[in-house]
Design a protein around this motif. Structure first.
Motif, mmCIF file in Angstrom:
data_model
loop_
_atom_site.group_PDB
_atom_site.id
_atom_site.type_symbol
_atom_site.label_atom_id
_atom_site.label_comp_id
_atom_site.label_asym_id
_atom_site.label_seq_id
_atom_site.Cartn_x
_atom_site.Cartn_y
_atom_site.Cartn_z
ATOM 1 N N GLN A 1 0.742 -1.283 -0.086
ATOM 2 C CA GLN A 1 -0.096 -0.036 -0.074
ATOM 3 C C GLN A 1 0.875 1.291 -0.103
ATOM 4 O O GLN A 1 0.256 2.330 -0.097
ATOM 5 C CB GLN A 1 -0.896 0.000 1.258
ATOM 6 C CG GLN A 1 -1.859 -1.219 1.422
ATOM 7 C CD GLN A 1 -2.707 -1.347 0.435
ATOM 8 O OE1 GLN A 1 -3.264 -0.571 -0.238
ATOM 9 N NE2 GLN A 1 -2.985 -3.026 -0.046
ATOM 10 N N LYS A 2 1.988 1.272 -0.054
ATOM 11 C CA LYS A 2 2.897 2.244 0.138
ATOM 12 C C LYS A 2 3.812 2.509 -1.301
ATOM 13 O O LYS A 2 4.218 1.740 -1.783
ATOM 14 C CB LYS A 2 4.215 1.987 1.085
ATOM 15 C CG LYS A 2 3.237 1.782 2.647
ATOM 16 C CD LYS A 2 4.622 1.473 3.515
ATOM 17 C CE LYS A 2 3.932 1.327 4.922
ATOM 18 N NZ LYS A 2 5.049 0.663 6.080
ATOM 19 N N PRO A 3 3.949 3.696 -1.642
ATOM 20 C CA PRO A 3 4.829 3.972 -2.771
ATOM 21 C C PRO A 3 6.159 3.441 -2.734
ATOM 22 O O PRO A 3 6.720 3.256 -1.421
ATOM 23 C CB PRO A 3 4.703 5.564 -2.926
ATOM 24 C CG PRO A 3 4.268 5.833 -1.572
ATOM 25 C CD PRO A 3 3.648 4.943 -0.935
ATOM 26 N N ILE A 4 6.812 3.443 -3.683
ATOM 27 C CA ILE A 4 8.354 2.801 -3.772
ATOM 28 C C ILE A 4 8.980 4.120 -3.415
ATOM 29 O O ILE A 4 8.983 5.225 -3.768
ATOM 30 C CB ILE A 4 8.755 2.578 -5.256
ATOM 31 C CG1 ILE A 4 7.805 1.368 -5.775
ATOM 32 C CG2 ILE A 4 10.162 2.191 -5.276
ATOM 33 C CD1 ILE A 4 7.861 0.875 -7.015
ATOM 34 N N ALA A 5 9.772 3.886 -2.502
ATOM 35 C CA ALA A 5 10.717 4.760 -1.870
ATOM 36 C C ALA A 5 12.179 4.555 -2.463
ATOM 37 O O ALA A 5 12.665 3.779 -2.675
ATOM 38 C CB ALA A 5 10.969 4.538 -0.228
ATOM 39 N N VAL A 6 12.797 5.959 -2.751
ATOM 40 C CA VAL A 6 13.988 6.044 -3.464
ATOM 41 C C VAL A 6 15.108 6.368 -2.280
ATOM 42 O O VAL A 6 15.056 7.147 -1.419
ATOM 43 C CB VAL A 6 14.125 7.121 -4.597
ATOM 44 C CG1 VAL A 6 15.257 7.233 -5.141
ATOM 45 C CG2 VAL A 6 13.130 7.068 -5.359
ATOM 46 N N LEU A 7 16.035 5.210 -2.208
ATOM 47 C CA LEU A 7 17.150 5.410 -1.051
ATOM 48 C C LEU A 7 17.996 6.182 -1.200
ATOM 49 O O LEU A 7 18.240 6.576 -2.717
ATOM 50 C CB LEU A 7 17.683 4.056 -0.679
ATOM 51 C CG LEU A 7 16.587 2.909 -0.194
ATOM 52 C CD1 LEU A 7 17.606 1.767 0.015
ATOM 53 C CD2 LEU A 7 16.258 3.393 1.169
ATOM 54 N N PRO A 8 18.786 7.141 -0.265
ATOM 55 C CA PRO A 8 19.834 7.841 -0.595
ATOM 56 C C PRO A 8 20.928 7.078 -1.208
ATOM 57 O O PRO A 8 21.079 5.614 -0.790
ATOM 58 C CB PRO A 8 20.087 8.706 0.579
ATOM 59 C CG PRO A 8 19.527 7.712 1.582
ATOM 60 C CD PRO A 8 18.335 7.042 1.145
ATOM 61 N N ILE A 9 21.888 7.533 -1.708
ATOM 62 C CA ILE A 9 22.934 6.779 -2.401
ATOM 63 C C ILE A 9 23.899 6.416 -0.962
ATOM 64 O O ILE A 9 24.250 7.209 -0.370
ATOM 65 C CB ILE A 9 23.901 7.688 -3.403
ATOM 66 C CG1 ILE A 9 22.986 7.986 -4.554
ATOM 67 C CG2 ILE A 9 25.288 7.042 -3.703
ATOM 68 C CD1 ILE A 9 23.863 9.210 -5.344
ATOM 69 N N PRO A 10 24.229 5.044 -0.908
ATOM 70 C CA PRO A 10 25.118 4.843 0.082
ATOM 71 C C PRO A 10 26.543 5.189 0.103
ATOM 72 O O PRO A 10 26.857 5.615 -0.715
ATOM 73 C CB PRO A 10 24.739 3.442 0.046
ATOM 74 C CG PRO A 10 24.598 3.019 -1.366
ATOM 75 C CD PRO A 10 23.783 4.114 -1.986
ATOM 76 N N ASP A 11 27.202 4.837 1.264
ATOM 77 C CA ASP A 11 28.531 5.422 1.174
ATOM 78 C C ASP A 11 29.344 4.314 0.183
ATOM 79 O O ASP A 11 30.489 4.922 -0.187
ATOM 80 C CB ASP A 11 29.093 5.157 2.523
ATOM 81 C CG ASP A 11 28.417 6.385 3.438
ATOM 82 O OD1 ASP A 11 28.327 7.271 2.666
ATOM 83 O OD2 ASP A 11 28.490 5.951 4.549
ATOM 84 N N ARG A 12 29.139 3.188 0.191
ATOM 85 C CA ARG A 12 30.006 2.220 -0.699
ATOM 86 C C ARG A 12 28.855 1.451 -1.168
ATOM 87 O O ARG A 12 27.660 1.096 -0.932
ATOM 88 C CB ARG A 12 30.903 1.336 0.507
ATOM 89 C CG ARG A 12 31.865 1.904 1.132
ATOM 90 C CD ARG A 12 32.934 2.232 0.180
ATOM 91 N NE ARG A 12 34.068 2.418 1.034
ATOM 92 C CZ ARG A 12 34.338 3.961 1.507
ATOM 93 N NH1 ARG A 12 33.397 4.819 1.036
ATOM 94 N NH2 ARG A 12 35.258 4.358 2.068
ATOM 95 N N LEU A 13 29.303 0.987 -2.505
ATOM 96 C CA LEU A 13 28.608 0.285 -3.387
ATOM 97 C C LEU A 13 29.557 -1.206 -3.486
ATOM 98 O O LEU A 13 30.594 -0.970 -4.054
ATOM 99 C CB LEU A 13 28.071 0.587 -4.498
ATOM 100 C CG LEU A 13 26.920 1.858 -4.471
ATOM 101 C CD1 LEU A 13 26.908 2.413 -5.891
ATOM 102 C CD2 LEU A 13 25.731 1.188 -4.053
ATOM 103 N N TYR A 14 28.808 -2.305 -3.408
ATOM 104 C CA TYR A 14 29.615 -3.615 -3.591
ATOM 105 C C TYR A 14 28.962 -4.431 -4.846
ATOM 106 O O TYR A 14 27.730 -4.700 -4.717
ATOM 107 C CB TYR A 14 29.342 -4.443 -2.398
ATOM 108 C CG TYR A 14 30.197 -3.944 -1.049
ATOM 109 C CD1 TYR A 14 31.335 -4.102 -0.843
ATOM 110 C CD2 TYR A 14 29.480 -2.865 -0.241
ATOM 111 C CE1 TYR A 14 32.094 -3.428 0.386
ATOM 112 C CE2 TYR A 14 29.898 -2.299 0.764
ATOM 113 C CZ TYR A 14 31.241 -2.552 1.040
ATOM 114 O OH TYR A 14 31.906 -1.956 2.024
ATOM 115 N N LEU A 15 29.714 -4.418 -5.881
ATOM 116 C CA LEU A 15 29.147 -4.786 -7.001
ATOM 117 C C LEU A 15 29.948 -6.255 -7.500
ATOM 118 O O LEU A 15 31.097 -6.332 -8.034
ATOM 119 C CB LEU A 15 29.509 -3.913 -8.237
ATOM 120 C CG LEU A 15 28.505 -2.608 -8.086
ATOM 121 C CD1 LEU A 15 29.263 -1.475 -8.645
ATOM 122 C CD2 LEU A 15 27.218 -2.607 -8.480
#
Ligand code: SF4
Ligand code: SF4
Length: 736
Positions: free
Chosen positions: A31-45
């Protein structure tokens, strides 16, 4: 009776075997809209986030990358690249905990975002005007893999060349808690339909079937609205039942077709894509927006704000949980995926990847941990629940027994690991875990078998090649031999082999008499040599005899000595050899004796009875002393003769001159005899030397007896024996 297509058009639905109805619990998030997260400090790809192989790295540590920039290549057809979700700097490329049940480390690129979110240059495509290859390349280069959880490269399924009857869009999000696709359809139905358009352009199906569970009315309505302008696009609401979202189960639900064991849906003219994948395709083609993020359901009673979030790929799970107000509890479990098919994470640094659709952080009461496993009671509840119509109970036994043949016979490969069997099992047996381990074992065995088969094929190919080369060689040699034979026959000559054999036979025939002759020659030569040796010995004996006579004439031996020298030449030879051998040793003693005799007054020079006894007892010493005395007397005589003091005559020697050695020697017949023997030996030496010079070419040179005796007593003994033999011969010859 209408045909299948007419039934599908009419909206008919079918059912599949088994299935369960667990509590959905989707209301936490749908029932909730999609939230956009802030960019994290690190991204592990992780470099590999799909089923297939990882691409080659295109960046280095320390390099700045832009949003959407490709980090790995896609040279292999089973490879899809990963992209930078935002602009930043590559911090490291190192193994990191993988988002997998095994939690094994995988090579992971760590990106430090710079916060600018700066895009690379983008080139949108018009899918209506560009060709299929361009579209497929764009889909692959955008890193799109199945987002429903399987992670199969999308460009392969979208690039099928065989005819496709139905394109099924899977929007059946049947697992509890998960509502990511639901929200995506609610908010981006138009984009999803554009993605379906692109897929239709590539696959050209007869109809598009969009399957949505009937517990998602908003999403279904949105999709129907978006598809209203599309002919042959059918949105179908299917009953809520787990696992309706399984590929084979949804196909059966929508088309009443069953995918045979070991076959793929494409084999029966069906291609299925996830609704999230269709969205990603539209973004990639129309906006040149590669797969950089995805919608993730973050749910569970430990969260203050459970919701769906749009998370950049590589975002650590901890960042997602923090954004949703995570309140950790003792014995807290965090699950990636849903409660049915998900797995517990080893730690919260595991990143979001392309197949991550849910992060579940339940309380212990909400989702109790598995209790102690009990024995199977053979209730068959698992078989009733299995949507793949398998026999989970038998599969359990054979998994425990590691009986791969039986497992394959009971179609373990068809198990979709839905967990319905474990869900209904009253003995709380973690059946799916057993099946996963058994599948991994079988995969390993198949890999080994494949390797062995390939090795065998290589070996057989090599053998065949060697055999072929051998046959070719033989054939070549035979052809050459035949050609030679023909050539020789043409020239009228015999074969080279026949010529060679004839030559060998002729040689053998000549060699036989030659060998006989050579034997005769050898015997004759031996006889000649023997004759020469006999003549030489005879000559030597005559010379020795002549020397002996000459010595006797020059000396005045006593009656006894003369008799001995004449009648017993054997004793003389022995005495000579012994004298030579002991000459050195006795020289000093003899010199001392001689010196004493010279220094001692006349009466004392005469030998005492004791001395005579001693001399008689040791004739060698006496002989040596005599030799030395004779030599000295000779010297003295020469000196006196040169000076004219005393004439060197026998009469003088007979005079009793005190202090004279000559007188002493003359008075001792034994000494005189020894002196005579020494003289004979010297004469013998001289004669030998002359004979040696005369017969140097034909007679082997013998070593000097003196030297031999001096160096080796054994050789002296041998020499003495030879001398005795010679003396015996000489005596014989004289007697004869
Ligand atoms: S449900 Fe569990 S107890 Fe029942 S037959 Fe299957 S494995 Fe055995
Ligand atoms: S996990 Fe496998 S065996 Fe169990 S119900 Fe699902 S498909 Fe059947």
């Amino acid at each position: 009776m209408p045909g299948l297509f007419q039934q599908i058009q009419a909206g008919k639905l079918w059912d599949f075997h088994g299935g369960i109805h667990p509590p959905g619990r989707k209301e936490q998030t749908n029932q909730k809209p999609i939230a956009v997260l802030p960019i994290p400090d690190r991204l592990y790809l992780p470099l590999r986030q799909h089923i297939g192989v990882a691409g080659q790295l295109l960046v280095r540590v320390g390099e700045r990358v832009l949003k959407g920039q490709q980090l790995t290549s896609a040279e292999n057809s089973m490879a899809v690249p990963v992209h930078a979700p935002t602009s930043g700097t590559v911090l490291s490329i190192t193994p990191h905990t993988s988002p997998h049940p095994s939690a094994l480390p995988e090579l992971t690129l760590v990106l430090e975002p710079d916060g600018l979110d700066e895009w690379r240059q983008r080139e949108p495509l018009n899918f209506l005007t560009c060709d299929n290859m361009t579209l497929l390349s764009r889909i692959q280069d955008s890193g799109i893999a199945g987002m429903g959880g399987a992670g199969f490269p999308t460009h392969i399924k979208a690039g099928l060349t065989q005819p496709v009857d139905y394109l099924i869009i899977n929007a059946v999000e049947c697992e509890p808690y998960i509502s990511a696709d639901d929200l995506l359809m609610q908010e981006a139905a138009t984009t999803i339909v554009k993605g379906i358009d692109i897929l239709c352009r590539l696959l050209n199906p007869k109809a598009v079937l969009i399957g949505i569970e009937d517990d998602k009315p908003i999403a279904a309505a949105a999709m129907m609205a978006a598809c209203s302008q599309r002919e042959h696009y059918y949105v179908r609401l299917v009953p809520t039942k787990y696992p309706s979202g399984g590929e084979k189960q949804l196909i059966q639900l929508l088309t009443n077709k069953e995918v045979p064991n070991g076959r793929r849906p494409a084999d029966i003219g069906i291609v299925m894509q996830n609704v999230g994948t269709a969205f990603a395709i539209a973004q990639a083609v129309l906006d040149d927006h590669p797969l950089l993020s995805r919608i993730v359901t973050v749910a569970g009673d430990t969260l203050n704000q459970p919701q769906n979030v749009l998370a950049l790929l590589g975002t650590p799970v901890s960042a997602l949980l923090d954004a949703c107000g995570f309140q950790s509890q003792p014995q807290q479990r965090v699950i990636m995926g849903g409660p049915m098919m998900g797995f517990t994470l080893p730690d919260l640094s595991v990143p979001v990847v392309k197949t991550t659709n849910c992060i579940l952080a339940p309380t212990a009461q909400e989702l109790p941990a598995a209790s102690t496993e009990m024995d199977c009671i053979r209730c068959s509840a698992c078989a009733d629940a299995c949507p793949a119509s398998l026999l989970p109970q038998q599969l359990l036994w054979y998994s425990k027994a590691k009986d791969s043949d039986k497992l394959q016979e009971y179609n373990l490969a068809d198990c979709i690991e839905c967990g319905a069997c474990a869900y209904v099992c009253p003995s709380e047996i973690p059946l799916v875990q057993y099946y996963r381990v058994a599948k991994a074992d079988i995969r390993e065995q198949q890999r080994e078998a494949l390797k062995a088969e390939q090795a065998k094929a290589r070996f057989e190919t090599r053998n065949a090649r060697l055999e072929q080369e051998k046959q070719e060689r033989l054939q070549r040699n035979q052809q050459l031999a035949a050609a030679r034979q023909q050539q020789q026959l043409a020239s009228g000559a015999n074969t080279a082999v026949a010529d060679a054999l004839a030559r060998i036979k002729a040689k053998q025939a000549q060699a036989a008499p030659a060998e006989e002759r050579s034997k005769e020659q050898i015997l004759a030569e031996r006889e000649l040599k023997k004759q020469q040796a006999r003549e030489h010995q005879q000559q030597k004996a005559e010379q020795q005899k002549a020397q002996q006579q000459a010595t006797e004439q020059h000396s005045e031996p006593t009656e006894q000595t003369a008799t001995t020298a004449t009648t017993n030449s054997k004793a003389a030879a022995v005495a000579a050899a012994i004298a030579r051998a002991q000459a050195k040793k006795a020289a000093q003693a003899a010199e001392q004796d001689a010196t004493e005799q010279q220094l001692t007054p006349a009466p004392n020079t005469e030998k005492s009875p004791q001395a005579e006894v001693s001399t008689e007892a040791d004739p060698r010493k006496a002989a040596i002393a005599a030799a030395i005395a004779r030599a000295k007397a000779k010297q003295q005589a020469q000196t006196e003769h040169e000076t004219g003091a005393v004439p060197a005559t026998a009469s003088t020697a007979n005079k009793p001159a005190a202090g004279s050695d000559v007188v002493t020697a003359a008075e001792d017949p034994r000494k005189a005899a020894v002196a005579a023997a020494l003289a004979r030996a010297k004469a013998k030496k001289q004669a030998n030397a002359e004979a040696t010079e005369q017969t140097a070419a034909s007679t082997p040179v013998t070593p000097e007896p003196d030297a031999v005796v001096t160096e080796d007593p054994r050789k002296a003994a041998i020499t003495a024996a030879l001398a005795r033999a010679k003396a015996r011969k000489q005596a014989d010859s004289e007697n004869s």
